[in-house]
Design an enzyme around this catalytic site. Sequence first.
Site, PDB file in Angstrom:
ATOM      1  N   ARG A 185       0.879  -1.045   0.105  1.00 26.42           N
ATOM      2  CA  ARG A 185      -0.078   0.003  -0.055  1.00 26.42           C
ATOM      3  C   ARG A 185       0.902   1.208  -0.069  1.00 26.42           C
ATOM      4  O   ARG A 185       0.678   2.274  -0.456  1.00 26.42           O
ATOM      5  CB  ARG A 185      -0.940  -0.019   1.252  1.00 26.42           C
TER       6      ARG A 185
ATOM      7  N   ARG B 118       9.870  18.395  -8.570  1.00 32.94           N
ATOM      8  CA  ARG B 118      11.163  18.096  -9.296  1.00 32.94           C
ATOM      9  C   ARG B 118      12.186  18.842  -8.810  1.00 32.94           C
ATOM     10  O   ARG B 118      13.408  18.505  -9.047  1.00 32.94           O
ATOM     11  CB  ARG B 118      10.954  18.703 -10.826  1.00 32.94           C
TER      12      ARG B 118
ATOM     13  N   LYS C 261      -2.497   7.226   0.965  1.00 30.57           N
ATOM     14  CA  LYS C 261      -2.487   7.331   2.484  1.00 30.57           C
ATOM     15  C   LYS C 261      -1.114   8.297   2.263  1.00 30.57           C
ATOM     16  O   LYS C 261       0.092   8.202   2.586  1.00 30.57           O
ATOM     17  CB  LYS C 261      -1.936   5.970   3.038  1.00 30.57           C
TER      18      LYS C 261
ATOM     19  N   GLU D   6     -16.135   6.586   6.207  1.00 31.59           N
ATOM     20  CA  GLU D   6     -15.275   5.980   7.171  1.00 31.59           C
ATOM     21  C   GLU D   6     -15.328   6.906   8.365  1.00 31.59           C
ATOM     22  O   GLU D   6     -16.000   7.880   8.313  1.00 31.59           O
ATOM     23  CB  GLU D   6     -13.704   5.662   6.763  1.00 31.59           C
TER      24      GLU D   6
HETATM   25  N1  PXG Z   1      -9.086   5.194   7.150  1.00 26.89           N
HETATM   26  C1  PXG Z   1      -8.026   5.970   7.131  1.00 26.89           C
HETATM   27  C2  PXG Z   1      -8.358   7.285   6.907  1.00 26.89           C
HETATM   28  C3  PXG Z   1      -6.849   5.858   7.865  1.00 26.89           C
HETATM   29  O1  PXG Z   1      -6.034   6.678   8.199  1.00 26.89           O
HETATM   30  C4  PXG Z   1      -7.693   3.463   8.458  1.00 26.89           C
HETATM   31  C5  PXG Z   1      -8.968   3.826   7.488  1.00 26.89           C
HETATM   32  C6  PXG Z   1      -7.629   2.000   8.955  1.00 26.89           C
HETATM   33  O2  PXG Z   1      -6.539   1.398   7.802  1.00 26.89           O
HETATM   34  P1  PXG Z   1      -5.729   0.160   8.508  1.00 26.89           P
HETATM   35  O3  PXG Z   1      -4.766  -0.115   7.249  1.00 26.89           O
HETATM   36  O4  PXG Z   1      -4.994   0.504   9.558  1.00 26.89           O
HETATM   37  O5  PXG Z   1      -6.608  -0.903   8.861  1.00 26.89           O
HETATM   38  C7  PXG Z   1      -6.602   4.455   8.696  1.00 26.89           C
HETATM   39  C8  PXG Z   1      -5.459   4.134   9.386  1.00 26.89           C
HETATM   40  C9  PXG Z   1      -3.596   4.372  13.936  1.00 26.89           C
HETATM   41  C10 PXG Z   1      -3.487   5.283  12.650  1.00 26.89           C
HETATM   42  O6  PXG Z   1      -2.860   4.610  14.774  1.00 26.89           O
HETATM   43  C11 PXG Z   1      -4.231   4.752  11.512  1.00 26.89           C
HETATM   44  C12 PXG Z   1      -4.319   5.695  10.532  1.00 26.89           C
HETATM   45  C13 PXG Z   1      -3.625   7.014  10.597  1.00 26.89           C
HETATM   46  C14 PXG Z   1      -3.191   7.296  11.833  1.00 26.89           C
HETATM   47  C15 PXG Z   1      -3.189   6.575  12.986  1.00 26.89           C
HETATM   48  O7  PXG Z   1      -4.383   3.369  13.822  1.00 26.89           O
HETATM   49  N2  PXG Z   1      -4.476   5.242   9.315  1.00 26.89           N
END
Ligand code: PXG
Length: 298
Positions: free
Chosen positions: A54, A107, A154, A187
């Site tokens: 990812r 760049r 991300k 979400e």
């Molecule tokens: N949605 C968003 C916008 C995210 O940033 C998730 C869903 C969950 O995805 P994963 O792959 O973690 O199952 C995220 C995850 C944390 C943390 O500590 C997670 C994220 C960003 C900052 C902190 O769980 N991203």
Amino acid sequence: MGQEPLIYINGEFYPKSEAKIPVYDHGFLYGDGVFEGIRAYDGVVFKLREHIDRLYASAKAIILEIPMSKEEMIDAVLKTLRKNGLKDAYIRLVVTRGVGDLGLDPRKCGKPNVIIIAEPILALYKKEAKLKGLSLIISSVRRDRVDATTHQIKSLNYLNSILAKIEAIAAGADDAIMLDDRGFVAETSSTNIFLVKDGKVITPPSSTGALPGVTRNFVMELAKKLGYPVEERDVTPFELLTADEVFMTGTGAGIVPVTRIAGRTIGDGKAGRTTLRLMEEFEKECRKPENGIKIYPE
Ligand code: PXG
């Protein structure tokens, strides 16, 4: 000291207090970069390969060439964990555009900076909160569109989520549900969301701008294996408010029940049966070597 975490920056390790990135880095100036949050449970880095895939997909989407291979990146994560003597950890992997000038032009930036931070697990939500279930608002801040700074990437741009989190804090809630620009559920600020209705496990698609979460994907597979029908489809706020159960998923928190949304009690106001079953199975599965990569191979 000796207790300070050691941070990986471009192949070298620095104590936390000395781990620094120049202010001209476009990651700092513009949020121009990508990241991953990863967990290690009992010596196994859960779904490390999926997180690395990812990260590279996010980098590709913003034309950021990561100056090392995926295998080298996996090795760097494992090395950082070993260097810090960790078995249960939260890992933050950041790749920035690198140092440029004050203009936007990527760049002008030199080499991307690769940073890996690993710390003993950071509890996003308190344990008792986990079983009691969280209280969410429905944010007035819409999830960024898929043709804009989408959370499918991300990236280091998290202001869209932070604005929703600020709204949740102001309302005295634990977090905020974010809708897409059509008004469908996307979400929460930093987790994916699921509902259970009439025995079905349902979650919105990433076309709402939701991140295709690693935990989300795993929970969908897990639910299927346990015999629950799983649907990935658009969800209205009404469906969420009238669901039998709601839970959220994310790397930091795992699976967390939601028992209140915008002042409505969800189901009977306690973590539901399906949610509890999935939480129990997830706790077992996330430690299994086949679901990740071992930090200390025998
Ligand atoms: N949605 C968003 C916008 C995210 O940033 C998730 C869903 C969950 O995805 P994963 O792959 O973690 O199952 C995220 C995850 C944390 C943390 O500590 C997670 C994220 C960003 C900052 C902190 O769980 N991203």
